[in-house]
Design a protein around this motif. Structure first.
Motif, PDB file in Angstrom:
ATOM      1  N   LEU A  81      -3.711 -71.558  24.430  1.00 45.31           N
ATOM      2  CA  LEU A  81      -4.272 -72.357  25.519  1.00 45.31           C
ATOM      3  C   LEU A  81      -3.677 -73.764  25.523  1.00 45.31           C
ATOM      4  N   GLU A  82      -3.487 -74.336  24.344  1.00 45.65           N
ATOM      5  CA  GLU A  82      -2.888 -75.679  24.253  1.00 45.65           C
ATOM      6  C   GLU A  82      -1.414 -75.658  24.641  1.00 45.65           C
ATOM      7  N   ARG A  83      -0.691 -74.627  24.207  1.00 39.67           N
ATOM      8  CA  ARG A  83       0.756 -74.568  24.475  1.00 39.67           C
ATOM      9  C   ARG A  83       1.075 -74.157  25.897  1.00 39.67           C
ATOM     10  N   GLU A  84       0.328 -73.198  26.437  1.00 39.76           N
ATOM     11  CA  GLU A  84       0.649 -72.640  27.753  1.00 39.76           C
ATOM     12  C   GLU A  84      -0.594 -72.584  28.642  1.00 39.76           C
ATOM     13  N   PRO A  85      -1.081 -73.746  29.065  1.00 38.96           N
ATOM     14  CA  PRO A  85      -2.305 -73.742  29.879  1.00 38.96           C
ATOM     15  C   PRO A  85      -2.124 -73.046  31.228  1.00 38.96           C
ATOM     16  N   ASP A  86      -0.917 -73.115  31.799  1.00 38.61           N
ATOM     17  CA  ASP A  86      -0.698 -72.468  33.094  1.00 38.61           C
ATOM     18  C   ASP A  86      -0.822 -70.945  32.988  1.00 38.61           C
ATOM     19  N   ARG A  87      -0.355 -70.411  31.889  1.00 41.36           N
ATOM     20  CA  ARG A  87      -0.450 -68.963  31.672  1.00 41.36           C
ATOM     21  C   ARG A  87      -1.922 -68.535  31.593  1.00 41.36           C
ATOM     22  N   ILE A  88      -2.716 -69.311  30.896  1.00 45.84           N
ATOM     23  CA  ILE A  88      -4.134 -69.006  30.761  1.00 45.84           C
ATOM     24  C   ILE A  88      -4.847 -69.198  32.095  1.00 45.84           C
ATOM     25  N   ARG A  89      -4.476 -70.248  32.837  1.00 45.74           N
ATOM     26  CA  ARG A  89      -5.084 -70.468  34.153  1.00 45.74           C
ATOM     27  C   ARG A  89      -4.825 -69.276  35.062  1.00 45.74           C
ATOM     28  N   ALA A  90      -3.580 -68.781  35.039  1.00 39.88           N
ATOM     29  CA  ALA A  90      -3.238 -67.626  35.877  1.00 39.88           C
ATOM     30  C   ALA A  90      -4.056 -66.406  35.474  1.00 39.88           C
ATOM     31  N   LEU A  91      -4.247 -66.243  34.185  1.00 40.36           N
ATOM     32  CA  LEU A  91      -5.058 -65.127  33.700  1.00 40.36           C
ATOM     33  C   LEU A  91      -6.500 -65.259  34.168  1.00 40.36           C
ATOM     34  N   VAL A  92      -7.057 -66.454  34.058  1.00 41.83           N
ATOM     35  CA  VAL A  92      -8.439 -66.691  34.491  1.00 41.83           C
ATOM     36  C   VAL A  92      -8.568 -66.494  35.995  1.00 41.83           C
ATOM     37  N   ARG A  93      -7.589 -66.989  36.752  1.00 44.96           N
ATOM     38  CA  ARG A  93      -7.627 -66.799  38.213  1.00 44.96           C
ATOM     39  C   ARG A  93      -7.576 -65.317  38.555  1.00 44.96           C
ATOM     40  N   GLY A  94      -6.723 -64.583  37.860  1.00 44.31           N
ATOM     41  CA  GLY A  94      -6.631 -63.141  38.105  1.00 44.31           C
ATOM     42  C   GLY A  94      -7.948 -62.445  37.826  1.00 44.31           C
ATOM     43  N   GLN A  95      -8.609 -62.845  36.738  1.00 46.26           N
ATOM     44  CA  GLN A  95      -9.908 -62.260  36.412  1.00 46.26           C
ATOM     45  C   GLN A  95     -10.937 -62.627  37.479  1.00 46.26           C
ATOM     46  N   ARG A  96     -10.901 -63.892  37.910  1.00 47.11           N
ATOM     47  CA  ARG A  96     -11.846 -64.333  38.933  1.00 47.11           C
ATOM     48  C   ARG A  96     -11.613 -63.559  40.230  1.00 47.11           C
ATOM     49  N   ASP A  97     -10.345 -63.432  40.628  1.00 47.68           N
ATOM     50  CA  ASP A  97     -10.032 -62.698  41.851  1.00 47.68           C
ATOM     51  C   ASP A  97     -10.477 -61.241  41.753  1.00 47.68           C
ATOM     52  N   SER A  98     -10.295 -60.661  40.599  1.00 41.02           N
ATOM     53  CA  SER A  98     -10.712 -59.280  40.386  1.00 41.02           C
ATOM     54  C   SER A  98     -12.225 -59.154  40.501  1.00 41.02           C
ATOM     55  N   MET A  99     -12.958 -60.099  39.902  1.00 41.25           N
ATOM     56  CA  MET A  99     -14.415 -60.074  39.967  1.00 41.25           C
ATOM     57  C   MET A  99     -14.899 -60.277  41.397  1.00 41.25           C
ATOM     58  N   VAL A 100     -14.276 -61.215  42.110  1.00 40.62           N
ATOM     59  CA  VAL A 100     -14.655 -61.464  43.503  1.00 40.62           C
ATOM     60  C   VAL A 100     -14.373 -60.221  44.338  1.00 40.62           C
ATOM     61  N   GLY A 101     -13.217 -59.603  44.096  1.00 39.49           N
ATOM     62  CA  GLY A 101     -12.879 -58.370  44.810  1.00 39.49           C
ATOM     63  C   GLY A 101     -13.898 -57.271  44.562  1.00 39.49           C
ATOM     64  N   ASP A 102     -14.344 -57.144  43.312  1.00 40.39           N
ATOM     65  CA  ASP A 102     -15.359 -56.142  42.982  1.00 40.39           C
ATOM     66  C   ASP A 102     -16.666 -56.421  43.722  1.00 40.39           C
ATOM     67  N   VAL A 103     -17.085 -57.687  43.733  1.00 42.45           N
ATOM     68  CA  VAL A 103     -18.340 -58.046  44.407  1.00 42.45           C
ATOM     69  C   VAL A 103     -18.228 -57.786  45.907  1.00 42.45           C
ATOM     70  N   VAL A 104     -17.098 -58.184  46.500  1.00 47.74           N
ATOM     71  CA  VAL A 104     -16.902 -57.965  47.934  1.00 47.74           C
ATOM     72  C   VAL A 104     -16.891 -56.468  48.235  1.00 47.74           C
ATOM     73  N   GLY A 105     -16.235 -55.684  47.369  1.00 47.82           N
ATOM     74  CA  GLY A 105     -16.196 -54.233  47.556  1.00 47.82           C
ATOM     75  C   GLY A 105     -17.582 -53.623  47.502  1.00 47.82           C
ATOM     76  N   ARG A 106     -18.388 -54.074  46.546  1.00 45.25           N
ATOM     77  CA  ARG A 106     -19.755 -53.555  46.440  1.00 45.25           C
ATOM     78  C   ARG A 106     -20.589 -53.965  47.649  1.00 45.25           C
ATOM     79  N   PHE A 107     -20.393 -55.202  48.111  1.00 41.36           N
ATOM     80  CA  PHE A 107     -21.125 -55.669  49.281  1.00 41.36           C
ATOM     81  C   PHE A 107     -20.744 -54.838  50.504  1.00 41.36           C
ATOM     82  N   ARG A 108     -19.442 -54.580  50.656  1.00 44.10           N
ATOM     83  CA  ARG A 108     -18.986 -53.777  51.798  1.00 44.10           C
ATOM     84  C   ARG A 108     -19.544 -52.360  51.719  1.00 44.10           C
ATOM     85  N   ALA A 109     -19.550 -51.776  50.533  1.00 44.52           N
ATOM     86  CA  ALA A 109     -20.086 -50.424  50.375  1.00 44.52           C
ATOM     87  C   ALA A 109     -21.574 -50.405  50.720  1.00 44.52           C
ATOM     88  N   GLY A 110     -22.301 -51.424  50.280  1.00 42.91           N
ATOM     89  CA  GLY A 110     -23.723 -51.503  50.607  1.00 42.91           C
ATOM     90  C   GLY A 110     -23.952 -51.676  52.097  1.00 42.91           C
TER      91      GLY A 110
END
Length: 135
Positions: A81-110
């Motif tokens: 995290l100290e050496r490559e913060p951008d790499r970790i940020r991209a990973l966190v953003r990807g996880q966030r996008d995946s979680m948001v996508g899951d929530v939106v998918g569940r909302f759409r299914a409902g």
């Protein structure tokens, strides 16, 4: 390894009990009392096996060796995290996008399920000649 040994010992005990049941069943010594006793022993053995495995898992999870391994891995993550913060940020953003996508998918299914339910209800009302709103 210790857990494997315990599990194997439990399996061996279970096999022995099963062979004993078979032997008893094939003789004239079969009695309800003996069968009850064998059932009690089987339940006691199963409960003891669960207790031993649980104890072993707790001992392993709280052992200094496991603590040290976790500490080493955590240090590696923090160092990365100290050496490559951008790499970790991209990973966190990807996880966030995946979680948001899951929530939106569940909302759409409902919402789709709700739309289907309303469509079925509307169709039922119009087939029965009840096009007006129910009371």
């Amino acid at each position: 390894m210790a857990i494997g040994v315990l599990v194997r010992a439990g399996e061996d005990a279970g096999q022995r009990l099963s062979r004993l049941r078979t032997a008893v069943a094939s003789t004239e010594l079969t009695s309800p009392r003996l069968n009850e006793r064998l059932d009690v022993l089987a339940r006691r053995g199963a409960a003891e096996r669960v207790r031993i495995v649980d104890s072993a898992i707790i001992a392993l999870a709280t052992s200094p060796i496991v603590d040290r391994v976790v500490e080493i891995q955590l240090d590696r993550v923090l160092e990365l995290l100290e050496r490559e913060p951008d790499r970790i940020r991209a990973l966190v953003r990807g996880q966030r996008d995946s979680m948001v996508g899951d929530v939106v998918g569940r909302f759409r299914a409902g919402a789709a399920a709700g739309d289907d339910a309303v469509d079925r209800l509307t169709l039922r009302w119009t087939r029965n000649g009840n096009a007006e709103t129910p009371t």
